[in-house]
Design a protein around this motif. Structure first.
Motif, PDB file in Angstrom:
ATOM      1  N   THR A  64      39.832  30.724  47.252  1.00 34.18           N
ATOM      2  CA  THR A  64      40.949  31.493  46.869  1.00 34.18           C
ATOM      3  C   THR A  64      41.332  31.398  45.539  1.00 34.18           C
ATOM      4  O   THR A  64      40.979  30.344  44.796  1.00 34.18           O
ATOM      5  CB  THR A  64      41.882  31.485  47.914  1.00 34.18           C
ATOM      6  N   LEU A  65      42.131  32.245  45.049  1.00 36.21           N
ATOM      7  CA  LEU A  65      42.920  31.833  43.622  1.00 36.21           C
ATOM      8  C   LEU A  65      43.691  30.571  43.740  1.00 36.21           C
ATOM      9  O   LEU A  65      43.882  29.862  42.725  1.00 36.21           O
ATOM     10  CB  LEU A  65      43.905  33.138  43.262  1.00 36.21           C
ATOM     11  N   ASP A  66      44.355  30.385  44.757  1.00 30.56           N
ATOM     12  CA  ASP A  66      45.374  29.299  44.950  1.00 30.56           C
ATOM     13  C   ASP A  66      44.625  27.930  44.869  1.00 30.56           C
ATOM     14  O   ASP A  66      44.722  27.017  44.428  1.00 30.56           O
ATOM     15  CB  ASP A  66      45.883  29.188  46.418  1.00 30.56           C
ATOM     16  N   ASP A  67      43.366  28.008  45.557  1.00 32.18           N
ATOM     17  CA  ASP A  67      42.283  27.047  45.528  1.00 32.18           C
ATOM     18  C   ASP A  67      41.712  26.764  44.097  1.00 32.18           C
ATOM     19  O   ASP A  67      41.733  25.700  43.566  1.00 32.18           O
ATOM     20  CB  ASP A  67      41.064  27.248  46.142  1.00 32.18           C
ATOM     21  N   THR A 126      36.064  32.465  34.634  1.00 30.96           N
ATOM     22  CA  THR A 126      36.127  33.802  35.611  1.00 30.96           C
ATOM     23  C   THR A 126      36.753  33.402  36.636  1.00 30.96           C
ATOM     24  O   THR A 126      35.928  33.227  37.626  1.00 30.96           O
ATOM     25  CB  THR A 126      35.037  34.722  35.832  1.00 30.96           C
ATOM     26  N   PRO A 127      38.190  33.366  36.898  1.00 30.42           N
ATOM     27  CA  PRO A 127      38.686  32.934  38.360  1.00 30.42           C
ATOM     28  C   PRO A 127      38.481  33.942  39.371  1.00 30.42           C
ATOM     29  O   PRO A 127      37.961  35.272  38.999  1.00 30.42           O
ATOM     30  CB  PRO A 127      40.183  32.902  37.998  1.00 30.42           C
ATOM     31  N   PRO A 128      38.700  33.736  40.501  1.00 32.56           N
ATOM     32  CA  PRO A 128      38.227  34.496  41.575  1.00 32.56           C
ATOM     33  C   PRO A 128      39.188  35.513  42.007  1.00 32.56           C
ATOM     34  O   PRO A 128      39.912  35.604  42.895  1.00 32.56           O
ATOM     35  CB  PRO A 128      38.012  33.505  42.881  1.00 32.56           C
ATOM     36  N   ILE A 129      38.958  36.427  41.110  1.00 37.91           N
ATOM     37  CA  ILE A 129      39.830  37.794  41.000  1.00 37.91           C
ATOM     38  C   ILE A 129      38.921  38.866  41.020  1.00 37.91           C
ATOM     39  O   ILE A 129      38.145  39.016  40.077  1.00 37.91           O
ATOM     40  CB  ILE A 129      40.950  37.693  39.951  1.00 37.91           C
ATOM     41  N   PRO A 130      38.858  39.766  42.037  1.00 34.67           N
ATOM     42  CA  PRO A 130      37.878  40.753  42.033  1.00 34.67           C
ATOM     43  C   PRO A 130      38.047  41.731  40.897  1.00 34.67           C
ATOM     44  O   PRO A 130      36.712  42.071  40.338  1.00 34.67           O
ATOM     45  CB  PRO A 130      38.341  41.553  43.519  1.00 34.67           C
ATOM     46  N   GLU A 131      38.911  42.001  40.158  1.00 38.07           N
ATOM     47  CA  GLU A 131      38.848  42.850  39.060  1.00 38.07           C
ATOM     48  C   GLU A 131      38.426  42.292  37.891  1.00 38.07           C
ATOM     49  O   GLU A 131      38.035  43.044  36.837  1.00 38.07           O
ATOM     50  CB  GLU A 131      40.552  43.268  38.889  1.00 38.07           C
ATOM     51  N   LEU A 132      38.305  40.933  37.865  1.00 40.32           N
ATOM     52  CA  LEU A 132      37.586  40.299  36.859  1.00 40.32           C
ATOM     53  C   LEU A 132      36.124  40.097  36.907  1.00 40.32           C
ATOM     54  O   LEU A 132      35.384  39.693  36.115  1.00 40.32           O
ATOM     55  CB  LEU A 132      38.267  39.065  36.627  1.00 40.32           C
ATOM     56  N   SER A 133      35.398  40.687  37.968  1.00 41.76           N
ATOM     57  CA  SER A 133      33.981  40.543  37.959  1.00 41.76           C
ATOM     58  C   SER A 133      33.501  41.952  37.478  1.00 41.76           C
ATOM     59  O   SER A 133      33.899  42.931  37.752  1.00 41.76           O
ATOM     60  CB  SER A 133      33.752  40.374  39.660  1.00 41.76           C
ATOM     61  N   LEU A 134      32.451  41.695  36.783  1.00 40.73           N
ATOM     62  CA  LEU A 134      31.735  42.852  36.225  1.00 40.73           C
ATOM     63  C   LEU A 134      31.392  43.996  37.288  1.00 40.73           C
ATOM     64  O   LEU A 134      30.596  43.671  38.454  1.00 40.73           O
ATOM     65  CB  LEU A 134      30.497  42.695  35.503  1.00 40.73           C
ATOM     66  N   SER A 135      31.629  45.237  36.844  1.00 43.17           N
ATOM     67  CA  SER A 135      31.325  46.118  38.312  1.00 43.17           C
ATOM     68  C   SER A 135      29.943  46.372  38.446  1.00 43.17           C
ATOM     69  O   SER A 135      29.663  46.740  39.593  1.00 43.17           O
ATOM     70  CB  SER A 135      31.882  47.548  37.806  1.00 43.17           C
ATOM     71  N   ASN A 136      29.176  46.284  37.557  1.00 51.93           N
ATOM     72  CA  ASN A 136      27.645  46.279  37.866  1.00 51.93           C
ATOM     73  C   ASN A 136      26.915  45.175  37.059  1.00 51.93           C
ATOM     74  O   ASN A 136      26.861  45.366  35.771  1.00 51.93           O
ATOM     75  CB  ASN A 136      27.391  47.755  37.444  1.00 51.93           C
ATOM     76  N   GLY A 137      26.736  44.119  37.779  1.00 56.40           N
ATOM     77  CA  GLY A 137      26.075  42.956  36.995  1.00 56.40           C
ATOM     78  C   GLY A 137      24.643  42.749  37.400  1.00 56.40           C
ATOM     79  O   GLY A 137      24.116  41.492  37.105  1.00 56.40           O
ATOM     80  N   ARG A 160      31.533  47.228  33.801  1.00 54.29           N
ATOM     81  CA  ARG A 160      32.982  46.763  33.080  1.00 54.29           C
ATOM     82  C   ARG A 160      33.859  45.980  33.602  1.00 54.29           C
ATOM     83  O   ARG A 160      34.040  46.015  35.086  1.00 54.29           O
ATOM     84  CB  ARG A 160      33.590  48.229  32.971  1.00 54.29           C
ATOM     85  N   VAL A 161      34.567  45.227  32.762  1.00 55.95           N
ATOM     86  CA  VAL A 161      35.646  44.453  33.386  1.00 55.95           C
ATOM     87  C   VAL A 161      36.759  45.033  32.398  1.00 55.95           C
ATOM     88  O   VAL A 161      36.820  44.794  31.031  1.00 55.95           O
ATOM     89  CB  VAL A 161      35.704  43.037  33.122  1.00 55.95           C
ATOM     90  N   THR A 162      37.770  45.830  33.103  1.00 54.66           N
ATOM     91  CA  THR A 162      38.390  46.517  32.144  1.00 54.66           C
ATOM     92  C   THR A 162      39.666  45.890  31.344  1.00 54.66           C
ATOM     93  O   THR A 162      40.016  44.690  32.027  1.00 54.66           O
ATOM     94  CB  THR A 162      39.381  47.665  32.942  1.00 54.66           C
ATOM     95  N   ASN A 163      40.072  46.076  30.187  1.00 53.90           N
ATOM     96  CA  ASN A 163      41.409  45.314  29.398  1.00 53.90           C
ATOM     97  C   ASN A 163      42.438  45.595  30.141  1.00 53.90           C
ATOM     98  O   ASN A 163      43.285  44.726  30.319  1.00 53.90           O
ATOM     99  CB  ASN A 163      41.454  46.021  27.935  1.00 53.90           C
ATOM    100  N   GLU A 164      42.743  46.490  31.157  1.00 54.99           N
ATOM    101  CA  GLU A 164      43.995  46.708  31.996  1.00 54.99           C
ATOM    102  C   GLU A 164      43.828  45.712  32.956  1.00 54.99           C
ATOM    103  O   GLU A 164      45.173  45.063  33.286  1.00 54.99           O
ATOM    104  CB  GLU A 164      43.907  48.139  32.599  1.00 54.99           C
TER     105      GLU A 164
END
Length: 282
Positions: free
Chosen positions: A42-45, A8-19, A72-76
């Motif tokens: 960061t993502l570059d890191d 799970t790279p450090p991209i906020p949208e890929l983090s579960l919204s309620n974990g 949820r981590v959405t498919n979109e």
């Protein structure tokens, strides 16, 4: 090329919204999840760390646990990350089997319209057994769409769900009913490792994901993982698939530990990329 079967790279949208139901995981993995890896990279890191580890492609996975845990981590979101970095990521859809026909429609849309390449089912998060009747329409749809499915097998550390949802023998019943279904069981089944190996020996379409388990433990006596090493370098050598589970574990350490196992270099290469390439039909 090394393929990381799950991170799970450090991209906020890929983090579960309620974990919140996964809070106990932070205790279990506290020794390997450093503050820098979990919150300050960061993502570059992250790309630089993946390059240092030799990882060329990473599988990222959607998740839908709204019915049970409200997250949820959405498919979109997954599809958007893949579109932004097509050479670095391949995406799996996540749907909620508890949603019935909605889940089926979402899976078809995710594959045919969003371009995702597989289905991710964390059964303990759905509070459903692997062979629950609510799962069966999704298995049939995976065969129809010709995509693989990732199924959580083995213990989970959530104190809001039962470990029994990950028993490998339930997967045997599914594969008897759906012999065309391509499955990767990940993590690798602990504490029912030998049970999972028996199921994999019976079913040629079942791979084992060495994910969220330190590879070095395969060579540690009494760790409970030793049988994976024996079978993974012999009769199941073509069906072991490594994932780093970052940020649970550092990427380079996982790759280095696989290379350090008492297995031939060509078998390590299969575990680290060749088997994933075949499973994903790249």
């Amino acid at each position: 090329m090394i393929i990381d079967y799950g991170a799970t790279p450090p991209i906020p949208e890929l983090s579960l919204s309620n974990g919140s139901h996964l809070a106990n995981y932070r205790r279990v993995y506290a020794a390997s999840e450093t503050a820098a890896e979990r919150g300050q990279m960061t993502l570059d890191d992250w790309f630089a760390a993946a390059d240092e580890a030799g990882i060329g492609l990473t599988v990222i996975k959607g998740r839908d646990v709204e019915t049970t845990f409200g997250g949820r981590v959405t498919n979109e979101a997954v599809a958007e990350v893949v579109r932004a970095h097509p050479a670095r990521f391949i995406g799996f859809a996540g749907v909620d089997p508890n949603k019935g026909m909605t889940a089926l429609r979402e899976l078809e849309y995710a594959v045919t319209e969003l371009g995702l390449r597989g289905l991710n089912l964390q059964c303990f998060e759905h509070r459903l057994a692997i062979d629950d009747r609510r799962m069966y329409p999704l298995y049939a749809k995976c065969i129809e769409l010709d995509i693989p499915v990732n199924i959580h097998v083995g213990i989970n550390f959530s104190l809001n769900s039962s470990p029994e949802f990950g028993r490998p023998m339930m997967l045997d019943r599914v594969l008897c009913d759906f012999p065309e279904l391509r499955v990767c069981a990940a993590p690798p089944g602990w504490p029912w490792v030998e049970e999972l190996l028996a199921v994999a020996w019976r079913h040629p379409n079942l791979s084992i994901g060495l994910v969220a388990a330190r590879p070095r433990l395969l060579a540690v006596e009494h760790s409970g993982y030793g049988a994976l090493l024996q079978y993974g370098r012999t009769i199941l050598r073509d069906r072991m698939i490594v994932g780093t589970a970052w940020p649970m574990m550092p990427m380079k350490r996982v790759i280095d530990e696989v290379r350090a196992l008492p297995i031939e270099a060509d078998i390590a290469d299969r575990w680290l990329g060749g088997n994933a390439r075949a499973f994903l039909r790249l």
